[in-house]
Design a protein around this motif. Structure first.
Motif, PDB file in Angstrom:
ATOM      1  N   PHE A 214       1.012  -1.343   0.134  1.00 44.20           N
ATOM      2  CA  PHE A 214      -0.351   0.188   0.396  1.00 44.20           C
ATOM      3  C   PHE A 214       0.520   0.941  -0.079  1.00 44.20           C
ATOM      4  O   PHE A 214      -0.111   2.364   0.185  1.00 44.20           O
TER       5      PHE A 214
ATOM      6  N   ILE B 183       0.105  -7.507  -5.667  1.00 42.12           N
ATOM      7  CA  ILE B 183      -0.632  -6.477  -6.255  1.00 42.12           C
ATOM      8  C   ILE B 183       0.047  -4.667  -4.961  1.00 42.12           C
ATOM      9  O   ILE B 183       0.450  -4.908  -4.029  1.00 42.12           O
TER      10      ILE B 183
ATOM     11  N   LYS C 131       1.298   0.120  -5.459  1.00 43.59           N
ATOM     12  CA  LYS C 131      -0.428   0.919  -5.313  1.00 43.59           C
ATOM     13  C   LYS C 131       1.360   1.825  -5.956  1.00 43.59           C
ATOM     14  O   LYS C 131       2.228   1.419  -5.888  1.00 43.59           O
TER      15      LYS C 131
ATOM     16  N   ALA D 227       2.526   2.439 -12.804  1.00 42.70           N
ATOM     17  CA  ALA D 227       1.891   2.127 -12.861  1.00 42.70           C
ATOM     18  C   ALA D 227       1.600   1.110 -13.997  1.00 42.70           C
ATOM     19  O   ALA D 227       1.612  -0.292 -14.474  1.00 42.70           O
TER      20      ALA D 227
ATOM     21  N   TYR E 150      -2.232  -6.555  -9.897  1.00 41.12           N
ATOM     22  CA  TYR E 150      -2.912  -5.526  -9.921  1.00 41.12           C
ATOM     23  C   TYR E 150      -2.827  -4.052  -9.219  1.00 41.12           C
ATOM     24  O   TYR E 150      -1.416  -4.551  -8.603  1.00 41.12           O
TER      25      TYR E 150
ATOM     26  N   ILE F 120      -2.334  -0.537  -7.704  1.00 42.18           N
ATOM     27  CA  ILE F 120      -4.287   0.949  -7.595  1.00 42.18           C
ATOM     28  C   ILE F 120      -3.346   1.696  -7.621  1.00 42.18           C
ATOM     29  O   ILE F 120      -2.217   2.664  -7.011  1.00 42.18           O
TER      30      ILE F 120
ATOM     31  N   LYS G 221      -3.598   5.652  -7.480  1.00 36.94           N
ATOM     32  CA  LYS G 221      -4.411   6.471  -6.531  1.00 36.94           C
ATOM     33  C   LYS G 221      -5.623   6.476  -6.997  1.00 36.94           C
ATOM     34  O   LYS G 221      -7.139   6.763  -5.891  1.00 36.94           O
ATOM     35  N   ASN G 222      -6.202   7.403  -7.216  1.00 36.08           N
ATOM     36  CA  ASN G 222      -7.614   8.038  -7.965  1.00 36.08           C
ATOM     37  C   ASN G 222      -8.540   7.308  -8.932  1.00 36.08           C
ATOM     38  O   ASN G 222      -9.386   7.990  -8.859  1.00 36.08           O
ATOM     39  N   MET G 223      -7.931   6.137  -9.166  1.00 33.47           N
ATOM     40  CA  MET G 223      -8.338   5.568 -10.191  1.00 33.47           C
ATOM     41  C   MET G 223      -9.477   4.706  -9.646  1.00 33.47           C
ATOM     42  O   MET G 223     -10.750   5.239  -9.959  1.00 33.47           O
ATOM     43  N   LEU G 224      -9.602   3.983  -8.989  1.00 34.74           N
ATOM     44  CA  LEU G 224     -10.826   2.689  -8.144  1.00 34.74           C
ATOM     45  C   LEU G 224     -11.585   4.008  -7.383  1.00 34.74           C
ATOM     46  O   LEU G 224     -12.842   4.128  -7.505  1.00 34.74           O
TER      47      LEU G 224
END
Lengths: 558, 555
Positions: free
Chosen positions: A473, A494, A496, A503, A513, A515, A517-520
């Motif tokens: 994370f 996974i 971040k 990414a 995968y 993550i 930051k603001n995409m999810l």
């Protein structure tokens, strides 16, 4: 203008770097490279001698090293080894003192010289052992802990002896008095350190813990306080630093301070060893080559064997005893300091310094390799040892586990996710290095490892290479690349990322995968908005769940 | 070791002052300088910079003082080294044209003004040049530290401040090179040599550093040694070429300024830099004596130029380039200090006997105050802006009704808009970044360019007749402002943390996007899928990978 950046210093650093890289490539410990640098540039070619800067740094080096060691001494953790190491330390010192002195007599030295040699060679090198074991990530294993404990007992003894020598060998009563005086003073400042840290320091540090920079300065201020105090009380500065470290170790933020102090210590220690090489005067070396080799070649195996039996006698297993002993076969840099002190108080002559120095060089060089390959050596010797000694204990509890989840970093997202993860997985390990999370994480059910996943001990503890699922994370690109490399092929990975470019690269490195930051959250809101536009009631229902979570989070989090 | 007691005093005093400052969130540098003043006052450390030392005579400074000076010099070297390390041309590019123009204008005007002020005060031309450098350049360390959250959150004024700071760093280096050249022709030689050194550094960065990093094989120890070799090598080179030491330090940092290695090096050498630079700034403070009237005069003029005139000019220039008042003012306010490069210039110039004690003292004093002031203006920037802002002209209202107003055209905003478009919703976008507004308009959407804190912007967006407001701006101030609006009833705002979200919910938000909480729902769905379904992993990877690529290509 004071010239710091002299050609000498440049030469030292460049040579050290080249040799260190070479050492790394050929599988040698870097300490050898540093000592070699000193030897080549100093006695080897008489290019340079110690500069002021190197002098200063190497003195600071030892001080910082002991501060760092002190920082590792969480009292609860050393309680269990306190008795054994004191026993081993005391017996071992008596043993090698006798051995060293005895052999010196046989080699033709006089009484005073032999006694002095005995007291010089009975120690092992804190600097070398700690450095090499830390590099090999073995410092927190049982053998490592025992060794550090024994070394600390020795350090106390060194202090006492140095105090005795510098106050001149007067009558026995004076010596005994001084001995107890030193012991008393050490206990006194240790107690003060621990009390102060419990009462005041943790609050103060808590206030500034969010700023790495300030934390370092505070840590250093604390250390220097005790270092100065030690100097005033005429105890060695190293002990002052150690005591400061111990006090600080009882406070949660000590790990952060450790991390910040470590690179400084690395640099200063490197210069320490370089200086060590530089300070060898060639003529002194040659005076007693033959004798030094004899004593050295006896010391190494005898130390190994003696430690082996001593440790085993305290109830530890074969591997612990073997490794613990093998790590301690060298003599200490303190032997040189003691010798220098002896010369300045007129007890011994200069050539003895060369003798002792050469022994140190030989044993340090040899033991560097022994430590480097300690585990392999154990494997080789294991069948023979088993024949001689019976094994009934296995205390190197391997932190082996499989089928588990490793989580790196603990932010708000992690907090929410981990709760849910518990439904599917029993074995979750959280690795986090933020001191603010310490209390919260300690209170949870799953395993919690405080530290930086890149550090050897932490990596091993978490068994990240055997994990089934690894989730990072922490949106630090560099860190995640390293984490991806640590994972096994079969694991699910996974991580971040801060942005899409990162990414993309992380996917290239086989992340499953990423993550962003603001995409999810944007996606999620998009879905929720679809519902909003079609059915207001339903939207409110869906959103209420999330709002409840927010409320709950805000209450539990503070 | 005598140095021990000196170091103890330094760190204890520094810690005490830092603790005091921490309550007010002040940056560290002025704290050290003040600690230095205290230490100097107590021990009388200051006199060790005697005239004899300056004239190259045999000095009578003690070993401890000598060691201290060495450590302080290392502070300068490491400090500038980290500047070089953090220098990322990419971050420079982001608001390049705006920043470049602004910086040029601002530095020129302020510089010239300061130069004349200097000559009026009686300084020599070199001294005036140093004086104007001190005013014109702003501090990267302080300025960026203060702006950290904004840069992190990618707010426009954060990016502008950052690139202006970086450009000013470069200007500062050029000035150092020129100032320390001994004559005019020498200046050209120095500039040329300096440029060559930088080019060498960049070449090494491109072709050398990866090799070194690979050989180091992730050993932090070896990387640190490599960094130190670079540092000492470059300093050696610049000394040989008779260039100032800081050029070498910067170049050394530049050789390693490749991501991710620079981060590794920052981690390890960072502590060293903290240690030595703290000593440096404290030593600087220790050199200050009780100021005379002339020193106070010079310092005040410098302060006025730096803290008032410089921001004003910056503001005007940014406005002239078309930026909205708020961004312009916030950017300008982040630049209202004296640069630490100026402090370094000043001490080296002083020790090289190029400038007088008067100038030296006034720059340090003014510098310290400007940094303290700067953190004050940062904390109260909104209030300052509200007091000073101009009246906004009212633009025409857009003609949408029952529309959804989306605030912020960033990653989140774009994805939200994408979903909304699929549902045929009517959308208006409010943004304060002119480039993004163009992008919005190119998509055929209604865009309102303006400051969210201005009611006129909302009027233009016809908020009274909107159905829903969605804000993706990660600022509590903004979210609270939106919630204060009378219309519409439905508002969705953003918060970074749960407790902030809770406050916003209490203030009437219909829903709060806490990215970390919202994301976790989706993430958990994915994790469930990963556990229960063998093929999920590969499918997820492929799908996400494609999405990312698509997004990158469409930009």
């Amino acid at each position: 203008m004071i010239e710091v950046f002299t050609a000498d210093l440049a030469l030292i650093i460049i040579t050290a770097t080249l040799l260190a890289f070479l050492a790394r490539k050929t599988g040698q410990p870097t300490i050898v490279a540093y000592i070699a640098t000193g030897l080549i540039l100093g006695p080897g070619s008489s290019l340079i001698s110690e500069t002021e800067v190197t002098q200063l740094f190497s003195e600071l080096g030892l001080v910082f090293l002991l501060f760092l060691i002190g920082l590792e001494m969480e009292l609860e953790e050393i309680e269990d080894i306190l008795r054994p190491v004191t026993m081993i330390g005391a017996i071992q010192m008596a043993l090698f003192f006798g051995l060293g002195a005895g052999i010196s007599v046989l080699l033709g030295f006089n009484m005073v010289e032999s006694l002095f040699t005995g007291s010089a060679v009975m120690f092992s090198s804190t600097a070398l052992v700690v450095k090499l074991l830390t590099d090999k990530d073995q410092i927190s294993d049982m053998p490592g802990r025992l060794d550090v404990g024994i070394l600390l007992v020795q350090d106390v003894a060194v202090v006492v002896i140095m105090a005795l020598i510098s106050s001149g060998l007067g009558n026995p009563a004076e010596i005994v008095f001084r001995f107890f005086e030193v012991l008393l003073l050490i206990s006194l400042i240790s107690t003060i350190s621990i009390l102060l840290s419990r009462k005041g320091l943790s609050r103060v540090l808590g206030k500034v813990s969010d700023n790495q920079h300030t934390l370092l300065i505070f840590g250093l201020a604390w250390a220097f306080l005790f270092i100065s105090a030690a100097e005033l009380l005429n105890i060695s500065t190293e002990i002052g630093a150690f005591v400061a470290g111990v006090g600080l170790a009882q406070v949660p933020y000590s790990h952060e301070v450790q991390e910040r102090v470590r690179p400084m210590t690395d640099l200063f220690m490197a210069i320490f060893f370089i200086n060590f090489g530089l300070s060898i005067v060639p003529e002194h070396l040659t005076a007693y080559i033959f004798e030094a080799f004899i004593l050295g070649s006896i010391l190494v195996p005898v130390k190994a064997i003696a430690y082996f039996y001593l440790i085993k006698h305290q109830g530890y297993g074969l591997e612990t005893s073997f490794l613990g002993g093998l790590n301690m076969t060298q003599t200490s840099e303190f032997s040189l300091i003691l010798a220098t002190l002896g010369i300045s108080t007129g007890i011994i002559g200069e050539s003895l310094l060369g003798f002792i120095g050469l022994i140190a060089l030989i044993t340090m060089g040899a033991s560097s390799y022994l430590i480097q390959y300690n585990e392999k050596l154990f494997e080789k010797f294991r069948p023979y040892i088993k024949k001689i000694v019976s094994e009934n204990i296995n205390d190197l509890a391997e932190n082996s586990r499989t089928g588990h989840v490793v989580i790196v970093g603990y932010d708000e997202l992690a907090r929410n996710t981990v709760d849910e993860l518990e439904k599917f997985f029993d074995q979750i390990a959280v690795v986090d290095r933020n001191p603010e999370n310490v209390e919260e994480l300690r209170g949870l059910d799953h395993e919690y490892i405080y530290g930086d996943i890149r550090h050897g001990e932490v990596k091993k503890s978490a068994s990240i290479d055997k994990a089934d699922i690894v989730i990072s994370f922490v949106p630090k690109f560099n860190l995640n690349k390293q984490i991806l490399r640590m994972c096994s092929e079969e694991s699910t990975r996974i991580v971040k990322a801060e942005n899409f470019e990162e990414a993309s690269e992380l996917y290239e490195m086989d992340a499953h995968y990423v993550i962003v930051k603001n995409m999810l959250s944007g996606d999620r809101l998009g879905e929720q908005l679809k519902v909003y536009l079609e059915d207001r009631e339903l939207f409110h229902q869906e959103v209420t769940e999330e709002k409840k979570k927010i409320e709950w989070r805000s209450r539990t989090w503070k | 070791m005598e140095i021990i007691s000196t170091l103890t005093m330094i760190f204890l005093t520094a810690s005490a002052v830092l603790l005091l400052f921490h309550r007010y969130d002040h940056p560290a540098m002025p704290a050290y300088i003040i600690a230095g003043v205290i230490v100097g006052g107590i021990t009388g450390l200051e006199p060790f910079i005697t005239q004899e030392l300056l004239n190259g005579g045999i000095s009578e400074i003690t070993l401890a003082e000598e060691q201290l000076l060495s450590l302080a010099q290392l502070g300068i070297a490491f400090l500038v080294f980290t500047f070089g390390l953090k220098f990322d041309p990419k971050r420079l590019k982001q608001e390049a044209s705006t920043s470049l123009d602004t910086t040029t204008v601002q530095v020129f005007i302020v510089g010239v003004l300061a130069y004349f002020a200097g000559t009026t005060l009686g300084f020599t031309s070199i001294e005036s040049a140093v004086f104007s450098t001190a005013t014109a350049l702003s501090s990267s360390l302080v300025g960026l530290q203060l702006a950290d959250r904004e840069i992190q959150n990618e707010l426009l004024h954060g990016r502008i401040s950052e690139s202006i700071h970086l450009i000013q760093d470069l200007i500062g280096l050029t000035l150092i090179t020129v100032l320390f050249a001994t004559s005019a022709s020498n200046a050209f030689y120095s500039l040329g040599a300096g440029t060559l050194v930088m080019i060498l550094a960049l070449l090494l960065r491109e072709y050398g550093f990866d090799f070194v990093a690979r050989e180091a094989d992730f050993s932090t120890e070896l990387m640190m040694l490599a960094g130190l070799t670079s540092l000492i090598g470059m300093i050696g080179l610049t000394t040989y070429l008779e260039l100032p030491m800081v050029i070498g330090s910067f170049a050394a940092g530049l050789t390693a300024a490749k991501f991710p290695h620079n981060m590794e090096l920052l981690d390890t050498l960072g502590s060293l830099k903290d240690f030595f630079s703290a000593i440096f700034f404290v030593a600087l403070g220790a050199l200050i004596s009780v100021p005379t009237l002339e020193v106070l005069l010079a310092a005040s003029i410098l302060l006025v130029l730096t803290s008032i005139i410089k921001p004003v000019i910056t503001y005007r220039t940014l406005r002239f380039q078309g930026l909205d008042p708020r961004t312009s003012m916030l950017s300008a306010l982040s630049l209202d200090q004296v640069s630490e490069i100026a402090l370094i210039i000043v001490i080296q110039a002083f020790l090289a006997n190029i400038i007088s004690d008067l100038l030296f003292q006034s720059v340090i004093i003014a510098g310290t105050f400007s940094m303290l002031l700067s953190s004050y203006t940062k904390r109260h920037e909104e209030r300052i802006y509200q007091k000073l802002r101009p009246e906004k002209e009212v633009e025409e209202r857009i003609s949408l009704k029952d529309h959804i107003i989306v605030v912020g055209y960033d990653v989140q905003g774009i994805r939200i808009i994408d979903s909304l478009i699929k549902e045929d919703a009517r959308i208006a976008v409010i943004e304060n970044d002119p480039e993004k507004i163009s992008a919005v308009k190119e998509r055929g959407l209604e865009g309102v360019y303006g400051d969210i804190m201005d009611i006129e912007t909302w009027q233009e967006a016809n908020y009274t007749e909107a159905e829903l407001i969605i804000s993706t701006v990660p600022s509590m101030k903004v979210s609270k402002k939106i919630l204060e609006l009378g219309y519409p009833e439905d508002k969705i705002v953003r918060a970074e943390e749960a407790d902030e979200a809770s406050i916003l919910l209490d203030r009437g938000a219909m829903h709060v996007i806490v990215p970390d909480i919202a994301s976790s729902e989706l993430l958990i769905d994915h994790l469930e899928g990963l556990v229960h379904n063998e093929n999920y992993r590969e499918k997820l990877r492929r799908k996400s990978l494609l999405e990312v690529r698509e997004y990158l290509e469409s930009r």
